[in-house]
Design a protein around this motif. Structure first.
Motif, mmCIF file in Angstrom:
data_model
loop_
_atom_site.group_PDB
_atom_site.id
_atom_site.type_symbol
_atom_site.label_atom_id
_atom_site.label_comp_id
_atom_site.label_asym_id
_atom_site.label_seq_id
_atom_site.Cartn_x
_atom_site.Cartn_y
_atom_site.Cartn_z
ATOM 1 N N ALA A 152 0.776 -1.178 -0.156
ATOM 2 C CA ALA A 152 0.189 -0.192 -0.121
ATOM 3 C C ALA A 152 0.783 1.346 0.058
ATOM 4 O O ALA A 152 0.763 2.090 -0.480
ATOM 5 C CB ALA A 152 -1.314 -0.363 1.554
ATOM 6 N N GLU A 153 1.528 1.720 1.071
ATOM 7 C CA GLU A 153 2.606 2.505 0.747
ATOM 8 C C GLU A 153 3.923 3.029 -0.706
ATOM 9 O O GLU A 153 3.590 3.986 -1.050
ATOM 10 C CB GLU A 153 4.009 1.649 1.713
ATOM 11 C CG GLU A 153 4.889 3.466 2.089
ATOM 12 C CD GLU A 153 6.039 3.053 3.034
ATOM 13 O OE1 GLU A 153 6.800 4.000 3.222
ATOM 14 O OE2 GLU A 153 5.526 2.486 4.364
ATOM 15 N N GLN A 154 4.113 2.008 -1.567
ATOM 16 C CA GLN A 154 4.707 2.260 -2.634
ATOM 17 C C GLN A 154 3.417 2.493 -3.628
ATOM 18 O O GLN A 154 3.873 3.466 -4.405
ATOM 19 C CB GLN A 154 5.327 0.241 -3.533
ATOM 20 C CG GLN A 154 6.344 0.025 -2.693
ATOM 21 C CD GLN A 154 6.517 -1.714 -2.846
ATOM 22 O OE1 GLN A 154 5.941 -2.535 -3.279
ATOM 23 N NE2 GLN A 154 8.168 -1.439 -3.211
ATOM 24 N N ASN A 158 4.143 5.617 -5.469
ATOM 25 C CA ASN A 158 4.143 5.660 -7.039
ATOM 26 C C ASN A 158 3.085 6.687 -7.630
ATOM 27 O O ASN A 158 3.460 7.158 -8.133
ATOM 28 C CB ASN A 158 4.017 4.322 -7.355
ATOM 29 C CG ASN A 158 4.762 3.386 -7.227
ATOM 30 O OD1 ASN A 158 6.189 3.675 -7.124
ATOM 31 N ND2 ASN A 158 5.091 2.080 -7.201
ATOM 32 N N PHE A 159 2.298 7.020 -7.001
ATOM 33 C CA PHE A 159 0.812 7.612 -7.210
ATOM 34 C C PHE A 159 1.422 9.105 -7.208
ATOM 35 O O PHE A 159 1.741 9.679 -8.110
ATOM 36 C CB PHE A 159 0.183 7.491 -6.249
ATOM 37 C CG PHE A 159 -1.671 8.511 -6.538
ATOM 38 C CD1 PHE A 159 -2.585 8.405 -7.308
ATOM 39 C CD2 PHE A 159 -1.540 9.914 -6.517
ATOM 40 C CE1 PHE A 159 -3.093 9.151 -8.174
ATOM 41 C CE2 PHE A 159 -2.775 10.401 -6.978
ATOM 42 C CZ PHE A 159 -3.309 10.512 -7.653
ATOM 43 N N LEU A 186 -4.222 5.002 5.003
ATOM 44 C CA LEU A 186 -3.748 5.425 4.035
ATOM 45 C C LEU A 186 -3.088 6.877 5.350
ATOM 46 O O LEU A 186 -1.572 7.517 4.497
ATOM 47 C CB LEU A 186 -4.978 6.267 2.827
ATOM 48 C CG LEU A 186 -3.745 7.924 1.871
ATOM 49 C CD1 LEU A 186 -2.787 7.457 1.410
ATOM 50 C CD2 LEU A 186 -5.292 8.131 1.176
ATOM 51 N N SER A 187 -3.771 7.478 6.044
ATOM 52 C CA SER A 187 -3.616 8.566 6.869
ATOM 53 C C SER A 187 -2.445 8.386 7.507
ATOM 54 O O SER A 187 -1.045 9.000 7.623
ATOM 55 C CB SER A 187 -4.793 9.223 7.681
ATOM 56 O OG SER A 187 -5.571 9.375 7.590
ATOM 57 N N ARG A 188 -2.227 7.082 8.666
ATOM 58 C CA ARG A 188 -1.009 6.259 9.087
ATOM 59 C C ARG A 188 -0.174 6.287 8.232
ATOM 60 O O ARG A 188 1.603 6.426 8.658
ATOM 61 C CB ARG A 188 -0.593 5.153 9.020
ATOM 62 C CG ARG A 188 -2.334 4.921 10.855
ATOM 63 C CD ARG A 188 -2.139 3.364 11.678
ATOM 64 N NE ARG A 188 -2.674 2.465 10.516
ATOM 65 C CZ ARG A 188 -3.905 2.422 10.898
ATOM 66 N NH1 ARG A 188 -4.762 3.207 11.318
ATOM 67 N NH2 ARG A 188 -4.350 0.918 9.800
ATOM 68 N N ILE A 189 0.160 5.549 6.871
ATOM 69 C CA ILE A 189 0.960 5.374 5.652
ATOM 70 C C ILE A 189 1.900 7.037 5.234
ATOM 71 O O ILE A 189 2.280 7.526 5.410
ATOM 72 C CB ILE A 189 0.960 5.472 4.103
ATOM 73 C CG1 ILE A 189 0.127 3.593 4.635
ATOM 74 C CG2 ILE A 189 1.450 5.598 3.004
ATOM 75 C CD1 ILE A 189 -0.687 3.261 3.492
ATOM 76 N N SER A 191 1.229 10.133 7.675
ATOM 77 C CA SER A 191 1.853 10.198 9.116
ATOM 78 C C SER A 191 2.941 10.088 8.527
ATOM 79 O O SER A 191 4.214 10.458 9.325
ATOM 80 C CB SER A 191 1.391 10.526 10.182
ATOM 81 O OG SER A 191 -0.176 10.659 9.789
ATOM 82 N N LYS A 192 4.014 8.769 8.535
ATOM 83 C CA LYS A 192 4.853 7.567 8.757
ATOM 84 C C LYS A 192 6.007 8.603 7.448
ATOM 85 O O LYS A 192 6.962 8.892 7.944
ATOM 86 C CB LYS A 192 4.801 6.417 7.856
ATOM 87 C CG LYS A 192 5.957 5.330 8.287
ATOM 88 C CD LYS A 192 5.462 3.677 7.863
ATOM 89 C CE LYS A 192 6.719 3.320 7.473
ATOM 90 N NZ LYS A 192 6.420 1.571 6.564
ATOM 91 N N ILE A 193 5.604 8.863 6.093
ATOM 92 C CA ILE A 193 6.274 9.194 5.155
ATOM 93 C C ILE A 193 7.276 10.696 6.223
ATOM 94 O O ILE A 193 8.313 11.213 5.497
ATOM 95 C CB ILE A 193 5.604 9.535 3.666
ATOM 96 C CG1 ILE A 193 5.218 7.779 3.653
ATOM 97 C CG2 ILE A 193 6.263 9.646 3.260
ATOM 98 C CD1 ILE A 193 4.339 7.408 2.329
ATOM 99 N N ALA A 194 5.692 11.128 6.569
ATOM 100 C CA ALA A 194 6.309 13.004 6.463
ATOM 101 C C ALA A 194 7.001 12.630 7.969
ATOM 102 O O ALA A 194 7.893 14.129 7.892
ATOM 103 C CB ALA A 194 5.172 13.202 7.350
#
Length: 196
Positions: A152-154, A158-159, A186-189, A191-194
């Motif tokens: 999901a993160e990838q 990619n998007f 999606l919100s967790r992803i 936040s993690k990336i941020a």
């Protein structure tokens, strides 16, 4: 200053660099241009799409409604892309999708019957038709493969990479549906990336 319809048409025609003056004259006579408001539909499920659309301005979302009544987003169509359910369009069968304007749109339209006239009379029209088909097929194949091979993160990363600026034009609900993940995930992803 806003472009005129004529300028949108001429800019579009400039992309067909190898057309003869005869071909350009035919092509120009076949094109029409239309404005759509936000929430208008370019086509709806059950309809036969009779016109191919080239988006000059605006953003659309392609989606379907599953057997449980849930709306599933399968794509976004932005400027310089084609608004179509291509497999249904080329077979002139009813689409299973809705194509909804997320923003006010200006769309150049070319009727299916006129496309066939171009194919019959000019070899170059067949070439452009093939290029459009290849582009649409590549987008659809990439989406299917992303579900098969990416996390999901990838898919999210990619998007963002493939659609710079689009993230600010679509809702998290539509994006999470497109990515095939819950909105909370999606919100967790994000936040993690941020935090990286």
């Amino acid at each position: 200053m806003e472009k005129s319809y004529q300028q949108y048409l001429e800019d579009y025609l400039q992309s067909f660099v190898n057309l003869s003056s005869e071909e350009l004259t035919l092509f120009r006579s076949q094109l029409s241009i239309k404005e759509y408001a936000k929430k208008d539909f370019f086509f709806e499920s059950g309809e036969i799409q009779i016109k191919m659309g080239f988006v000059c301005k605006g953003l659309l979302r392609r989606y379907y409604i599953n057997e449980k009544g849930k709306t599933i987003t399968t794509g976004f169509v932005k400027e310089n892309e084609y608004a179509t359910d291509y497999p249904a369009f080329i077979q002139q069968r009813p689409s299973k999708y809705y194509m909804e304007c997320l923003e006010p749109c200006i769309i150049i339209e070319l009727a299916y019957d006129d496309i066939q006239v171009g194919y019959t009379n000019f070899k170059s029209h067949e070439r452009y038709g093939r290029l459009i088909a290849e582009k649409v097929l590549t987008i659809q194949t990439d989406r299917v493969e992303s579900f098969l091979f990416d996390t999901a993160e990838q898919r999210y990363l990619n998007f963002i990479k493939d659609n710079p600026g689009l993230i600010n034009r679509i809702s998290l609900t539509h994006l999470s549906s497109y990515l095939g993940i819950e909105r909370q995930s999606l919100s967790r992803i994000r936040s993690k990336i941020a935090k990286k």
